[in-house]
Design a protein around this motif. Structure first.
Motif, PDB file in Angstrom:
ATOM      1  N   UNK A  26       6.058  -1.694   0.398  1.00 53.00           N
ATOM      2  CA  UNK A  26       4.789  -0.640  -0.043  1.00 53.00           C
ATOM      3  C   UNK A  26       4.077  -0.566   1.650  1.00 53.00           C
ATOM      4  N   UNK A  27       3.833  -1.732   1.462  1.00 54.93           N
ATOM      5  CA  UNK A  27       2.474  -1.553   2.771  1.00 54.93           C
ATOM      6  C   UNK A  27       3.049  -1.314   4.040  1.00 54.93           C
ATOM      7  N   UNK A  28       4.758  -1.311   3.484  1.00 55.35           N
ATOM      8  CA  UNK A  28       5.109  -0.434   5.237  1.00 55.35           C
ATOM      9  C   UNK A  28       5.214   0.989   5.156  1.00 55.35           C
ATOM     10  N   UNK A  29       5.271   1.466   3.801  1.00 50.74           N
ATOM     11  CA  UNK A  29       5.176   2.961   3.002  1.00 50.74           C
ATOM     12  C   UNK A  29       3.966   3.199   4.048  1.00 50.74           C
ATOM     13  N   UNK A  30       2.847   2.500   3.517  1.00 50.23           N
ATOM     14  CA  UNK A  30       1.573   2.986   3.226  1.00 50.23           C
ATOM     15  C   UNK A  30       1.486   3.265   4.912  1.00 50.23           C
ATOM     16  N   UNK A  62       0.270   4.855  -8.420  1.00 48.55           N
ATOM     17  CA  UNK A  62      -1.167   3.437  -8.238  1.00 48.55           C
ATOM     18  C   UNK A  62      -0.497   2.116  -8.742  1.00 48.55           C
ATOM     19  N   UNK A  63      -0.694   1.628  -9.457  1.00 47.26           N
ATOM     20  CA  UNK A  63      -0.586   0.317  -9.904  1.00 47.26           C
ATOM     21  C   UNK A  63       0.530  -0.577  -8.440  1.00 47.26           C
ATOM     22  N   UNK A  64       1.935  -0.102  -7.956  1.00 48.45           N
ATOM     23  CA  UNK A  64       2.140  -0.484  -6.870  1.00 48.45           C
ATOM     24  C   UNK A  64       1.417  -0.442  -5.832  1.00 48.45           C
ATOM     25  N   UNK A  65       0.630  -0.186  -5.782  1.00 45.33           N
ATOM     26  CA  UNK A  65       0.106   0.019  -4.545  1.00 45.33           C
ATOM     27  C   UNK A  65      -1.114  -0.562  -4.605  1.00 45.33           C
ATOM     28  N   UNK A 106      -5.017   1.290   5.032  1.00 35.60           N
ATOM     29  CA  UNK A 106      -4.425   2.598   4.184  1.00 35.60           C
ATOM     30  C   UNK A 106      -4.456   2.399   2.320  1.00 35.60           C
ATOM     31  N   UNK A 107      -4.264   1.602   1.794  1.00 30.28           N
ATOM     32  CA  UNK A 107      -3.778   1.179   1.008  1.00 30.28           C
ATOM     33  C   UNK A 107      -5.462   1.028  -0.338  1.00 30.28           C
ATOM     34  N   UNK A 108      -6.200   0.501   0.643  1.00 37.01           N
ATOM     35  CA  UNK A 108      -7.375  -0.021  -0.390  1.00 37.01           C
ATOM     36  C   UNK A 108      -8.362   1.509  -0.144  1.00 37.01           C
ATOM     37  N   UNK A 109      -7.991   2.133   0.956  1.00 37.07           N
ATOM     38  CA  UNK A 109      -9.196   3.570   0.867  1.00 37.07           C
ATOM     39  C   UNK A 109      -8.776   4.575  -0.535  1.00 37.07           C
ATOM     40  N   UNK A 110      -7.264   4.384   0.143  1.00 37.15           N
ATOM     41  CA  UNK A 110      -6.273   5.542  -0.828  1.00 37.15           C
ATOM     42  C   UNK A 110      -6.397   5.339  -2.133  1.00 37.15           C
ATOM     43  N   UNK A 111      -6.506   3.712  -2.867  1.00 36.38           N
ATOM     44  CA  UNK A 111      -6.717   3.651  -4.049  1.00 36.38           C
ATOM     45  C   UNK A 111      -7.935   3.459  -5.420  1.00 36.38           C
TER      46      UNK A 111
END
Length: 207
Positions: A26-30, A62-65, A106-111
């Protein structure tokens, strides 16, 4: 260090190896695709698992990220560097190093952006990312009290409110500095911030 295992649905036992692979994918895809193009199908392919495996564990993207980002912050530890100021500086620099990771940014700003329209997502961010890290404040305060650097708290309710406020101040300042202002959280800034945190506005003239 606190570890966190995502809450799955009833059924067969969870595979820790599959969870690790899915969250890493997931982190790689983000980083490669960004929030809008990330799909559970792509994550499943990267992790080498069936898409149904993801849906047994997470209700959606959402939950996954959130859980993928939470795993990064679970690595935060409060170093024992001999004084409260030095301990704060150590954990702030660790926190900033995590925020500097492309997958964390990427992940934090997105969620956070998505959570402005989704109360359930805001609740998951609080329970998965924010609340687990408050132990760092409690641990640091207890250690400082044992050293005689801080007085004991007057009551448990007051202690909890104070810990929440300290966490908000530290996390808010570092996140804003790193992700909003896009300025470095280096040793000089961290030392100045720690002086302000410990001494209040009276320290501002020395920063």
């Amino acid at each position: 260090m606190q570890s966190r295992t995502p809450v799955g649905r009833a059924g067969r036992p969870r595979s820790a190896a599959a969870d690790t692979a899915i969250l890493a994918a997931t982190r790689e895809a983000l980083v490669e695709l960004g929030w809008s193009k990330l799909t559970l199908g792509d994550v499943a392919t990267r992790a080498g698992v069936a898409k149904t495996t993801l849906y047994r564990r997470w209700a959606g993207k959402n939950e996954l990220v959130v859980d993928a980002v939470a795993e990064l912050f679970a690595a935060l530890e409060l170093p024992d560097r001999g004084s409260l100021a030095a301990d704060i500086e150590g954990v702030v620099l660790q926190f900033a190093a995590i925020l500097a990771l492309p997958e964390a940014r990427s992940g934090l700003m997105a969620v956070i952006a998505e959570s402005t329209r989704d109360e359930a997502l805001r609740a998951r961010i609080r329970s998965s990312i924010v609340e687990p890290q408050k132990h760092l404040v409690l641990e640091g305060r207890s250690r400082a009290q044992a050293r005689g650097e801080l007085p004991p708290e007057s009551g448990s309710e007051h202690a909890t409110r104070t810990a929440d406020l300290i966490f908000d101040i530290v996390a808010g300042a570092v996140v804003h500095r790193s992700l909003v202002s896009a300025e470095p959280v280096d040793t000089q800034w961290t030392q100045a911030f720690t002086r302000l945190l410990l001494n209040g506005l009276s320290a501002a003239t020395t920063i």
